[in-house]
Design a protein around this motif. Structure first.
Motif, PDB file in Angstrom:
ATOM      1  N   MET A 262      86.687 -96.536 -17.708  1.00  0.00           N
ATOM      2  CA  MET A 262      85.934 -95.319 -18.012  1.00  0.00           C
ATOM      3  C   MET A 262      86.685 -94.044 -17.599  1.00  0.00           C
ATOM      4  O   MET A 262      86.218 -92.951 -17.865  1.00  0.00           O
ATOM      5  CB  MET A 262      84.577 -95.347 -17.293  1.00  0.00           C
ATOM      6  N   ILE A 263      87.828 -94.178 -16.956  1.00  0.00           N
ATOM      7  CA  ILE A 263      88.528 -92.997 -16.450  1.00  0.00           C
ATOM      8  C   ILE A 263      88.962 -92.100 -17.613  1.00  0.00           C
ATOM      9  O   ILE A 263      89.415 -92.587 -18.647  1.00  0.00           O
ATOM     10  CB  ILE A 263      89.719 -93.385 -15.547  1.00  0.00           C
ATOM     11  N   GLU A 264      88.755 -90.818 -17.440  1.00  0.00           N
ATOM     12  CA  GLU A 264      89.155 -89.852 -18.463  1.00  0.00           C
ATOM     13  C   GLU A 264      90.503 -89.253 -18.082  1.00  0.00           C
ATOM     14  O   GLU A 264      90.949 -89.359 -16.940  1.00  0.00           O
ATOM     15  CB  GLU A 264      88.089 -88.774 -18.589  1.00  0.00           C
ATOM     16  N   ALA A 265      91.144 -88.613 -19.041  1.00  0.00           N
ATOM     17  CA  ALA A 265      92.493 -88.083 -18.835  1.00  0.00           C
ATOM     18  C   ALA A 265      92.570 -87.179 -17.606  1.00  0.00           C
ATOM     19  O   ALA A 265      93.497 -87.296 -16.798  1.00  0.00           O
ATOM     20  CB  ALA A 265      92.960 -87.332 -20.079  1.00  0.00           C
ATOM     21  N   TYR A 266      91.612 -86.299 -17.440  1.00  0.00           N
ATOM     22  CA  TYR A 266      91.631 -85.366 -16.303  1.00  0.00           C
ATOM     23  C   TYR A 266      91.641 -86.130 -14.979  1.00  0.00           C
ATOM     24  O   TYR A 266      92.443 -85.840 -14.096  1.00  0.00           O
ATOM     25  CB  TYR A 266      90.420 -84.426 -16.377  1.00  0.00           C
ATOM     26  N   ASN A 267      90.758 -87.107 -14.845  1.00  0.00           N
ATOM     27  CA  ASN A 267      90.693 -87.865 -13.600  1.00  0.00           C
ATOM     28  C   ASN A 267      91.924 -88.747 -13.402  1.00  0.00           C
ATOM     29  O   ASN A 267      92.374 -88.942 -12.270  1.00  0.00           O
ATOM     30  CB  ASN A 267      89.419 -88.692 -13.548  1.00  0.00           C
TER      31      ASN A 267
ATOM     32  N   THR B 217      94.254 -79.781 -19.228  1.00  0.00           N
ATOM     33  CA  THR B 217      93.371 -80.876 -19.615  1.00  0.00           C
ATOM     34  C   THR B 217      91.914 -80.522 -19.338  1.00  0.00           C
ATOM     35  O   THR B 217      91.582 -80.114 -18.226  1.00  0.00           O
ATOM     36  CB  THR B 217      93.757 -82.157 -18.843  1.00  0.00           C
TER      37      THR B 217
ATOM     38  N   ARG C 175      88.172 -80.674 -18.234  1.00  0.00           N
ATOM     39  CA  ARG C 175      87.447 -81.458 -17.235  1.00  0.00           C
ATOM     40  C   ARG C 175      86.323 -82.214 -17.933  1.00  0.00           C
ATOM     41  O   ARG C 175      85.650 -81.661 -18.794  1.00  0.00           O
ATOM     42  CB  ARG C 175      86.860 -80.558 -16.158  1.00  0.00           C
ATOM     43  N   PRO C 176      86.114 -83.458 -17.543  1.00  0.00           N
ATOM     44  CA  PRO C 176      85.030 -84.219 -18.175  1.00  0.00           C
ATOM     45  C   PRO C 176      83.672 -83.681 -17.744  1.00  0.00           C
ATOM     46  O   PRO C 176      83.519 -83.141 -16.651  1.00  0.00           O
ATOM     47  CB  PRO C 176      85.254 -85.648 -17.667  1.00  0.00           C
TER      48      PRO C 176
ATOM     49  N   THR D 268      81.456 -87.715 -14.449  1.00  0.00           N
ATOM     50  CA  THR D 268      82.550 -88.336 -13.703  1.00  0.00           C
ATOM     51  C   THR D 268      82.754 -89.758 -14.167  1.00  0.00           C
ATOM     52  O   THR D 268      81.820 -90.418 -14.637  1.00  0.00           O
ATOM     53  CB  THR D 268      82.281 -88.316 -12.192  1.00  0.00           C
ATOM     54  N   TRP D 269      83.962 -90.258 -14.015  1.00  0.00           N
ATOM     55  CA  TRP D 269      84.255 -91.617 -14.439  1.00  0.00           C
ATOM     56  C   TRP D 269      83.600 -92.639 -13.529  1.00  0.00           C
ATOM     57  O   TRP D 269      83.502 -93.807 -13.880  1.00  0.00           O
ATOM     58  CB  TRP D 269      85.756 -91.841 -14.561  1.00  0.00           C
TER      59      TRP D 269
ATOM     60  N   ASP E 138      79.577 -95.130 -14.342  1.00  0.00           N
ATOM     61  CA  ASP E 138      79.812 -96.237 -15.266  1.00  0.00           C
ATOM     62  C   ASP E 138      78.477 -96.831 -15.686  1.00  0.00           C
ATOM     63  O   ASP E 138      77.775 -97.424 -14.879  1.00  0.00           O
ATOM     64  CB  ASP E 138      80.683 -97.295 -14.584  1.00  0.00           C
TER      65      ASP E 138
END
Length: 102
Positions: free
Chosen positions: A26-31, A84, A86-87, A90-91, A94
């Protein structure tokens, strides 16, 4: 550099290797970039401390070179993080980790 026998040195993970908390589907590019940044920053600080504390001039030189290289990595990641988005969540949120609805 001194020539060490295999039993004279205990290998360990390099300082830029993080834990498994960064490996989440689930991690996004920013994290992911923030995770990489923290790892590179830790490596930079580690190599700087080796360069400052070692009594061996070759070790000091190599550690300073490694620290400079890690500094470049940190700066590159700073630029990517700034570009990038920010989501919105948060990842760590979940949905698969939630208990089933009753």
């Amino acid at each position: 550099m001194p020539q060490l026998k295999s039993w004279e040195y205990r290998w360990r993970s390099p300082p830029e290797v993080g834990g498994e908390e960064g490996f989440d589907y689930m991690i996004e590019a920013y994290n992911a970039l923030k995770y990489a940044h923290a790892n590179e920053l830790r490596a930079m600080q580690y190599y700087r401390s080796v360069a400052e504390e070692s009594t061996d001039p070759d070790v000091r030189r190599l550690a300073a070179e490694f620290a400079n290289e890690e500094t470049e990595h940190v700066a590159a990641l700073d630029k990517w993080i700034a570009l990038t988005p920010r989501p919105s969540t948060t990842w760590q949120d979940d949905p698969d980790s939630l208990p089933p609805a009753v």
